[in-house]
Design a protein around this motif. Structure first.
Motif, PDB file in Angstrom:
ATOM      1  N   TYR A  53       0.567   7.736   3.261  1.00  0.00           N
ATOM      2  CA  TYR A  53       1.694   6.811   3.434  1.00  0.00           C
ATOM      3  C   TYR A  53       2.331   6.946   4.812  1.00  0.00           C
ATOM      4  O   TYR A  53       2.943   5.994   5.315  1.00  0.00           O
ATOM      5  CB  TYR A  53       2.722   6.935   2.302  1.00  0.00           C
ATOM      6  CG  TYR A  53       3.635   8.138   2.295  1.00  0.00           C
ATOM      7  CD1 TYR A  53       4.545   8.388   3.308  1.00  0.00           C
ATOM      8  CD2 TYR A  53       3.632   9.021   1.214  1.00  0.00           C
ATOM      9  CE1 TYR A  53       5.410   9.473   3.275  1.00  0.00           C
ATOM     10  CE2 TYR A  53       4.482  10.109   1.161  1.00  0.00           C
ATOM     11  CZ  TYR A  53       5.371  10.330   2.191  1.00  0.00           C
ATOM     12  OH  TYR A  53       6.219  11.404   2.146  1.00  0.00           O
TER      13      TYR A  53
ATOM     14  N   PRO B 296       8.643   0.988  -9.439  1.00  0.00           N
ATOM     15  CA  PRO B 296       7.580   1.573 -10.256  1.00  0.00           C
ATOM     16  C   PRO B 296       7.956   2.928 -10.842  1.00  0.00           C
ATOM     17  O   PRO B 296       7.526   3.263 -11.955  1.00  0.00           O
ATOM     18  CB  PRO B 296       6.388   1.683  -9.299  1.00  0.00           C
ATOM     19  CG  PRO B 296       6.967   1.607  -7.940  1.00  0.00           C
ATOM     20  CD  PRO B 296       8.184   0.763  -8.052  1.00  0.00           C
TER      21      PRO B 296
ATOM     22  N   THR C 163       0.832  -1.207   0.000  1.00  0.00           N
ATOM     23  CA  THR C 163       0.000   0.000   0.000  1.00  0.00           C
ATOM     24  C   THR C 163       0.866   1.255   0.000  1.00  0.00           C
ATOM     25  O   THR C 163       0.588   2.230  -0.705  1.00  0.00           O
ATOM     26  CB  THR C 163      -0.923   0.011   1.225  1.00  0.00           C
ATOM     27  OG1 THR C 163      -1.717  -1.176   1.232  1.00  0.00           O
ATOM     28  CG2 THR C 163      -1.839   1.227   1.204  1.00  0.00           C
TER      29      THR C 163
ATOM     30  N   VAL D 214       2.337   2.090  -3.460  1.00  0.00           N
ATOM     31  CA  VAL D 214       1.341   2.736  -4.330  1.00  0.00           C
ATOM     32  C   VAL D 214       1.173   4.208  -3.950  1.00  0.00           C
ATOM     33  O   VAL D 214       1.159   5.093  -4.816  1.00  0.00           O
ATOM     34  CB  VAL D 214      -0.008   1.998  -4.248  1.00  0.00           C
ATOM     35  CG1 VAL D 214      -1.084   2.770  -5.007  1.00  0.00           C
ATOM     36  CG2 VAL D 214       0.130   0.582  -4.808  1.00  0.00           C
TER      37      VAL D 214
END
Length: 281
Positions: A159, A187, A64, A67
């Motif tokens: 976050y 990513p 999580t 992302v």
């Protein structure tokens, strides 16, 4: 929050101001952000070999966070593309602790005294006030930059809470932080390659040393924060971290020789008062 933890988080705030200044080098903001992420991942990889992987229970939090961090990097780079650091940085960082307080109180049921809540509110108001000196360009571009800055703040709050819970779930901060920094880089590299291609990423080579320096500062700063959230309330750690805005202002005045305006003085006073309240209560 104990005094040693308080001082250590303040040092993280100073490092945080430093790496955000690196983002404003003469390089496309998204390329600069990718360079920093890659540097963090590269530096964290040997540490991961020492710390090992976190337990399975922590991996959903790691995923999580990756992302949310990706959203943060994209929003922040798009905001910096449209406005100065002096406008974007205080809005993004100043709003984040206020959102983090709400999330930690509602979702985690953390308790904070009235004095600590007042301190966080004053601190947030102080750093947001600093953004009043950063206007540039047309109103439409500023509104778009403001939108990205607010989205950045939402990602930061998200976050921060996720990493605080994740590190606590892992049982210790080091393995959680190491794997997070390594995975964060992937990513961003893929997205940068998709958007710019190998040829478009070539300008990053001219900034490898600043990128490594900024990446090291970013890694140490947030590693400290992750550890601090395992031994102190998440909202208080998030609030103290945002004093990086004050450090950035002091750097601008004493090193870059920018004027110490009345707005900057008032904002600094509010932030310092907020810090005192969070420390006392």
């Amino acid at each position: 929050m104990t005094f040693p933890v308080f001082v250590i988080v303040l040092s993280a705030a100073l490092l945080h101001a430093g790496w955000n200044a690196v983002i404003k080098v003469r390089l496309d903001p998204f390329l600069a952000m990718t360079l920093l992420c890659a540097a963090c991942g590269l530096i964290a990889l040997p540490a991961l070999c020492v710390t090992g992987l976190p337990p399975a229970a922590a991996w959903p939090w790691v995923a999580t966070s990756v992302v949310l961090h990706l959203g943060y990097y994209v929003c922040l780079s798009e905001a910096y593309r449209r406005a100065d650091m002096g406008q974007i940085y205080p809005i993004a960082r100043g709003s984040a602790p206020l959102l983090t307080v709400v999330l930690s109180l509602v979702l985690l049921h953390e308790t904070m005294s009235a004095g600590a809540l007042a301190g966080v509110a004053l601190l947030g108001c102080g750093v947001v006030l600093l953004s009043l000196r950063g206007h540039r360009h047309s109103a439409s571009r500023n509104r778009l930059a403001l939108g990205f800055a607010i989205l950045t703040a939402i990602m930061i709050a998200g976050y921060t809470v996720v990493d605080g819970v994740g590190a606590r779930t892992a049982g210790q901060a080091n393995s959680y932080a190491a794997v997070l920094f390594v995975l964060d880089a992937l990513p961003m590299l893929v997205l940068c390659l998709y958007r710019h291609g190998l040829a478009g990423m070539a300008p990053m080579r001219r900034f490898l040393l600043p990128g490594l320096a900024g990446g090291a500062m970013s890694l140490v700063a947030y590693w400290i924060v992750i550890w601090a959230m395992t031994v102190a309330p998440i909202a208080l750690v998030a609030a103290v971290r945002e004093t990086s805005v004050v450090f950035a202002g002091l750097i601008a005045v004493f090193i870059l020789k920018e004027p110490f305006s009345r707005v900057r003085a008032a904002a600094t006073a509010l932030t310092v008062l907020g810090l005192v309240l969070t420390r006392l209560f």
